[in-house]
Design a protein around this motif. Structure first.
Motif, PDB file in Angstrom:
ATOM      1  N   SER A 158     -18.440  32.804 -35.059  1.00  0.00           N
ATOM      2  CA  SER A 158     -17.386  33.719 -34.614  1.00  0.00           C
ATOM      3  C   SER A 158     -16.117  33.530 -35.444  1.00  0.00           C
ATOM      4  O   SER A 158     -15.498  34.503 -35.886  1.00  0.00           O
ATOM      5  CB  SER A 158     -17.093  33.474 -33.129  1.00  0.00           C
ATOM      6  OG  SER A 158     -16.031  34.289 -32.713  1.00  0.00           O
ATOM      7  N   SER A 159     -15.754  32.296 -35.675  1.00  0.00           N
ATOM      8  CA  SER A 159     -14.571  31.998 -36.478  1.00  0.00           C
ATOM      9  C   SER A 159     -14.760  32.465 -37.915  1.00  0.00           C
ATOM     10  O   SER A 159     -13.843  33.015 -38.536  1.00  0.00           O
ATOM     11  CB  SER A 159     -14.296  30.490 -36.436  1.00  0.00           C
ATOM     12  OG  SER A 159     -13.169  30.180 -37.199  1.00  0.00           O
ATOM     13  N   PHE A 160     -15.955  32.274 -38.457  1.00  0.00           N
ATOM     14  CA  PHE A 160     -16.252  32.699 -39.821  1.00  0.00           C
ATOM     15  C   PHE A 160     -16.093  34.212 -39.958  1.00  0.00           C
ATOM     16  O   PHE A 160     -15.413  34.704 -40.853  1.00  0.00           O
ATOM     17  CB  PHE A 160     -17.673  32.271 -40.203  1.00  0.00           C
ATOM     18  CG  PHE A 160     -18.118  32.742 -41.556  1.00  0.00           C
ATOM     19  CD1 PHE A 160     -17.616  32.152 -42.712  1.00  0.00           C
ATOM     20  CD2 PHE A 160     -19.008  33.783 -41.681  1.00  0.00           C
ATOM     21  CE1 PHE A 160     -18.011  32.588 -43.972  1.00  0.00           C
ATOM     22  CE2 PHE A 160     -19.419  34.228 -42.933  1.00  0.00           C
ATOM     23  CZ  PHE A 160     -18.909  33.635 -44.071  1.00  0.00           C
ATOM     24  N   ASP A 174     -22.208  21.474 -33.507  1.00  0.00           N
ATOM     25  CA  ASP A 174     -22.701  21.549 -32.134  1.00  0.00           C
ATOM     26  C   ASP A 174     -22.523  22.950 -31.555  1.00  0.00           C
ATOM     27  O   ASP A 174     -23.373  23.431 -30.815  1.00  0.00           O
ATOM     28  CB  ASP A 174     -21.979  20.538 -31.238  1.00  0.00           C
ATOM     29  CG  ASP A 174     -22.331  19.103 -31.600  1.00  0.00           C
ATOM     30  OD1 ASP A 174     -23.465  18.863 -32.081  1.00  0.00           O
ATOM     31  OD2 ASP A 174     -21.469  18.227 -31.417  1.00  0.00           O
ATOM     32  N   ASP A 175     -21.406  23.595 -31.875  1.00  0.00           N
ATOM     33  CA  ASP A 175     -21.102  24.915 -31.320  1.00  0.00           C
ATOM     34  C   ASP A 175     -21.239  25.974 -32.410  1.00  0.00           C
ATOM     35  O   ASP A 175     -20.257  26.457 -32.980  1.00  0.00           O
ATOM     36  CB  ASP A 175     -19.689  24.918 -30.724  1.00  0.00           C
ATOM     37  CG  ASP A 175     -19.405  26.152 -29.891  1.00  0.00           C
ATOM     38  OD1 ASP A 175     -20.221  27.099 -29.926  1.00  0.00           O
ATOM     39  OD2 ASP A 175     -18.364  26.180 -29.221  1.00  0.00           O
ATOM     40  N   ARG A 176     -22.478  26.348 -32.682  1.00  0.00           N
ATOM     41  CA  ARG A 176     -22.754  27.328 -33.737  1.00  0.00           C
ATOM     42  C   ARG A 176     -22.080  28.666 -33.455  1.00  0.00           C
ATOM     43  O   ARG A 176     -21.605  29.336 -34.360  1.00  0.00           O
ATOM     44  CB  ARG A 176     -24.255  27.530 -33.893  1.00  0.00           C
ATOM     45  CG  ARG A 176     -24.992  26.306 -34.391  1.00  0.00           C
ATOM     46  CD  ARG A 176     -26.496  26.494 -34.322  1.00  0.00           C
ATOM     47  NE  ARG A 176     -26.989  27.499 -35.255  1.00  0.00           N
ATOM     48  CZ  ARG A 176     -27.498  27.216 -36.442  1.00  0.00           C
ATOM     49  NH1 ARG A 176     -27.587  25.964 -36.839  1.00  0.00           N
ATOM     50  NH2 ARG A 176     -27.927  28.175 -37.224  1.00  0.00           N
ATOM     51  N   ASP A 177     -22.053  29.063 -32.173  1.00  0.00           N
ATOM     52  CA  ASP A 177     -21.432  30.343 -31.813  1.00  0.00           C
ATOM     53  C   ASP A 177     -19.962  30.373 -32.228  1.00  0.00           C
ATOM     54  O   ASP A 177     -19.487  31.357 -32.787  1.00  0.00           O
ATOM     55  CB  ASP A 177     -21.541  30.600 -30.309  1.00  0.00           C
ATOM     56  CG  ASP A 177     -22.980  30.840 -29.860  1.00  0.00           C
ATOM     57  OD1 ASP A 177     -23.869  30.977 -30.727  1.00  0.00           O
ATOM     58  OD2 ASP A 177     -23.203  30.892 -28.640  1.00  0.00           O
ATOM     59  N   ALA A 178     -19.246  29.288 -31.949  1.00  0.00           N
ATOM     60  CA  ALA A 178     -17.827  29.226 -32.294  1.00  0.00           C
ATOM     61  C   ALA A 178     -17.628  29.251 -33.806  1.00  0.00           C
ATOM     62  O   ALA A 178     -16.712  29.921 -34.313  1.00  0.00           O
ATOM     63  CB  ALA A 178     -17.184  27.969 -31.699  1.00  0.00           C
TER      64      ALA A 178
END
Length: 142
Positions: free
Chosen positions: A108-110, A101-105
């Protein structure tokens, strides 16, 4: 008491393959093919004791992942690779990302978990001109 290696029904040389290892091996074999080939051709070149049905299962999974294509040849199929091992890994990554759901997160984590060299490589790849929706690179938005 420790079981001896032969008591499991497997030969001592047989080991369980890692997740995706068979798919990678099949893609490698297909990559060396002179053109579209049968599942039996793939099976022969895997140099293992894989059942024909196992090879068909792997090819079918790769087909559903769009890593191979197939065409009818009589009652069977001819198979050809559309992705190499790197392409298959990238496809898996995209499929995992698509489920979030939160592709940005996730992205970013990756990126924050990458080794410095990998992060630099990714940044340089992202800075290279690439195709845009209109088919040309480097167009500015107005």
């Amino acid at each position: 008491m420790v079981e001896e290696s032969g008591s499991t029904g497997r030969s001592p040389r047989t080991r369980r393959r890692g997740q995706g290892e068979l798919e990678a091996q099949v893609l490698s074999v297909l990559g060396s093919a002179p053109g579209p080939v049968t599942a039996a051709w793939v099976q022969e070149r895997l140099h293992g004791d894989l059942a024909y049905t196992t090879v068909i299962t792997i090819l079918t999974r790769l087909y559903s992942k769009q890593a191979v294509t197939r065409s009818r040849s009589g009652r069977s199929f001819l198979w050809i690779s559309t992705a190499d091992e790197a392409g298959l890994t990238a496809l898996r990554m995209r499929q995992l990302l698509d489920r979030q759901d939160d592709r940005d997160a996730v992205l970013s984590s990756f990126v924050s978990a990458l080794a410095p060299h990998d992060e630099q490589l990714l940044r340089s790849l992202l800075n290279e001109p690439g195709p845009t929706a209109s088919g040309t690179a480097g167009e500015a938005e107005s």
